[in-house]
Design an enzyme around this catalytic site. Structure first.
Site, PDB file in Angstrom:
ATOM      1  N   ASP A  31       0.866  -1.209   0.094  1.00  0.00           N
ATOM      2  CA  ASP A  31      -0.070  -0.085   0.071  1.00  0.00           C
ATOM      3  C   ASP A  31       0.873   1.113  -0.045  1.00  0.00           C
ATOM      4  O   ASP A  31       2.157   1.358   0.347  1.00  0.00           O
ATOM      5  CB  ASP A  31      -0.824  -0.131   1.182  1.00  0.00           C
ATOM      6  N   SER A  32       0.328   2.376  -0.457  1.00  0.00           N
ATOM      7  CA  SER A  32       1.036   3.602  -0.396  1.00  0.00           C
ATOM      8  C   SER A  32       1.118   3.966   1.268  1.00  0.00           C
ATOM      9  O   SER A  32       2.120   4.849   1.422  1.00  0.00           O
ATOM     10  CB  SER A  32       0.227   4.695  -1.083  1.00  0.00           C
ATOM     11  N   TYR A  84      -0.604   8.380  -3.011  1.00  0.00           N
ATOM     12  CA  TYR A  84      -0.721   8.083  -4.468  1.00  0.00           C
ATOM     13  C   TYR A  84      -2.041   8.533  -5.238  1.00  0.00           C
ATOM     14  O   TYR A  84      -2.063   8.799  -6.542  1.00  0.00           O
ATOM     15  CB  TYR A  84      -0.793   6.280  -4.585  1.00  0.00           C
ATOM     16  N   GLY A  85      -2.864   8.898  -4.409  1.00  0.00           N
ATOM     17  CA  GLY A  85      -4.276   9.147  -5.187  1.00  0.00           C
ATOM     18  C   GLY A  85      -4.359  10.412  -5.837  1.00  0.00           C
ATOM     19  O   GLY A  85      -5.108  10.666  -6.904  1.00  0.00           O
ATOM     20  N   CYS A  90      -3.626  -1.014  -2.238  1.00  0.00           N
ATOM     21  CA  CYS A  90      -3.627   0.196  -2.711  1.00  0.00           C
ATOM     22  C   CYS A  90      -4.651   0.223  -4.061  1.00  0.00           C
ATOM     23  O   CYS A  90      -4.191  -0.286  -4.940  1.00  0.00           O
ATOM     24  CB  CYS A  90      -2.283   0.913  -2.876  1.00  0.00           C
ATOM     25  N   ASN A  91      -5.599   0.800  -4.001  1.00  0.00           N
ATOM     26  CA  ASN A  91      -6.618   0.986  -4.986  1.00  0.00           C
ATOM     27  C   ASN A  91      -5.949   1.724  -6.246  1.00  0.00           C
ATOM     28  O   ASN A  91      -6.046   1.365  -7.309  1.00  0.00           O
ATOM     29  CB  ASN A  91      -7.844   1.421  -4.726  1.00  0.00           C
ATOM     30  N   CYS A 106     -10.842   2.691  -1.581  1.00  0.00           N
ATOM     31  CA  CYS A 106      -9.683   3.178  -0.960  1.00  0.00           C
ATOM     32  C   CYS A 106      -9.385   2.643   0.292  1.00  0.00           C
ATOM     33  O   CYS A 106     -10.471   2.498   0.958  1.00  0.00           O
ATOM     34  CB  CYS A 106      -9.815   4.836  -1.176  1.00  0.00           C
ATOM     35  N   THR A 107      -8.039   2.718   0.537  1.00  0.00           N
ATOM     36  CA  THR A 107      -7.702   1.963   1.665  1.00  0.00           C
ATOM     37  C   THR A 107      -8.226   2.600   2.963  1.00  0.00           C
ATOM     38  O   THR A 107      -8.284   1.891   4.050  1.00  0.00           O
ATOM     39  CB  THR A 107      -6.180   1.744   1.959  1.00  0.00           C
ATOM     40  N   HIS A 108      -8.314   3.918   2.825  1.00  0.00           N
ATOM     41  CA  HIS A 108      -8.792   4.652   4.025  1.00  0.00           C
ATOM     42  C   HIS A 108     -10.197   4.668   4.339  1.00  0.00           C
ATOM     43  O   HIS A 108     -10.421   4.966   5.486  1.00  0.00           O
ATOM     44  CB  HIS A 108      -8.612   6.136   3.696  1.00  0.00           C
TER      45      HIS A 108
HETATM   46  N1  DGL Z   1      -3.862   3.717  -0.625  1.00  0.00           N
HETATM   47  C1  DGL Z   1      -4.824   4.751  -1.401  1.00  0.00           C
HETATM   48  C2  DGL Z   1      -5.643   3.923  -2.236  1.00  0.00           C
HETATM   49  O1  DGL Z   1      -6.248   2.968  -1.868  1.00  0.00           O
HETATM   50  C3  DGL Z   1      -5.108   5.775  -0.733  1.00  0.00           C
HETATM   51  C4  DGL Z   1      -4.196   6.641  -0.060  1.00  0.00           C
HETATM   52  C5  DGL Z   1      -3.368   7.479  -1.094  1.00  0.00           C
HETATM   53  O2  DGL Z   1      -3.829   8.218  -1.790  1.00  0.00           O
HETATM   54  O3  DGL Z   1      -2.030   7.083  -1.264  1.00  0.00           O
HETATM   55  O4  DGL Z   1      -6.126   4.315  -3.290  1.00  0.00           O
END
Ligand code: DGL
Length: 263
Positions: A6-7, A38-39, A69-70, A179-181
């Site tokens: 993941d990011s 990453y988004g 990470c999506n 999204c992971t969050h």
């Molecule tokens: N991990 C990213 C995702 O699932 C979200 C956080 C980011 O923007 O890095 O898209």
């Protein structure tokens, strides 16, 4: 050893689901703290950077890597698979799409980062895997929500932002937390949508699917191939930024070079 990428640290939620489904497995978790978030990154950056991190994880004996990470999986999943036929890269994206179809939802709202929404990955997966399935997919960008969660914003602020992001979702039958969050604010999301709208968490779906996948592909089940040399170890945690410990977890910093270093 199964890799989880993941990011940021909230891919740890995906890891929790994976551990619950596969308690005997040990996991290597890499979070790319150096380039979080990453988004808001470009497709080129996301692809190259994710590839570089995958190479590193393969080099650590991960036969199978889950892209939690999506945003990363939206750009990296398919092409990397072709380069490493004996390794497997799975993502949370496909199980998320499968959940929409399996539960027969036709008015899905996808809540994701800018990068994921722009990739149009869910339409692509849906069209490829289920060409006759008719559904309305509305996309909502929640990049600001990621920042708010990172900064531990208070609930009222998040609710206000959610009310803006989720307006005109009245006819939705499900909301996908792409999204992971977002699983962290699932109860707040439920407050701004109709109570009977189902929230799909692709992280949970993918953990369940991984269990089935390993049953069908025992050759990828590292746990089954344990030898005296590689008996189950504790999970290992790696970061690319400058950090040795996070929320009580001991992390090891690694340097991973990638061709594109900007955003
Ligand atoms: N991990 C990213 C995702 O699932 C979200 C956080 C980011 O923007 O890095 O898209």
């Amino acid at each position: 050893m199964i890799g989880v990428f993941d990011s940021g640290m909230w891919g740890l939620i995906s890891l929790e689901y994976l551990q619950a489904e596969l308690p005997q497995q040990s996991f290597l978790y890499l979070w790319d703290t150096k380039y979080l978030p990453y988004g808001n990154k470009s497709p080129e950056f996301l692809q190259e950077r994710t590839f570089a991190c995958l190479e590193w994880m393969f080099g650590q004996w991960c036969k199978l890597v889950i892209l939690a990470c999506n945003s990363a999986s939206a750009y990296a999943i398919r092409s990397r698979q072709e380069t490493y036929p004996d390794r497997k890269v799975l993502s949370v994206t496909v199980p998320g799409v499968e959940a929409i179809v399996e539960w027969d939802y036709h008015q899905a709202v996808l809540l994701a980062t800018q990068a994921t929404v722009e990739s149009d990955i869910y339409h692509k997966v849906l069209r490829r895997a289920y060409p006759s399935y008719t559904s309305q997919l509305q996309c909502r960008v929640g990049t600001d929500l990621v920042q708010m969660i990172e900064q531990w914003a208070d609930e009222q602020q998040i609710l206000q932002q959610l009310a803006i992001v989720m307006q005109w979702c009245d006819d939705a039958d499900c909301v996908i937390l792409w999204c992971t969050h977002y699983p962290l604010i699932a109860t707040l999301i439920q407050q701004v949508i109709w109570p009977d709208v189902h929230i799909i968490n692709p992280a949970r779906e993918s953990a369940h699917k991984l269990w089935y996948y390993l049953k069908k592909h025992p050759e990828m089940d590292v746990h089954n191939q344990i030898s005296w040399k590689s008996k189950r170890r504790e999970n290992q945690y790696f970061v690319t930024g400058d950090m040795t410990e996070y929320a009580g977890i001991q992390v090891t910093q690694v340097i991973i070079e990638s061709p594109i270093s900007g955003s």
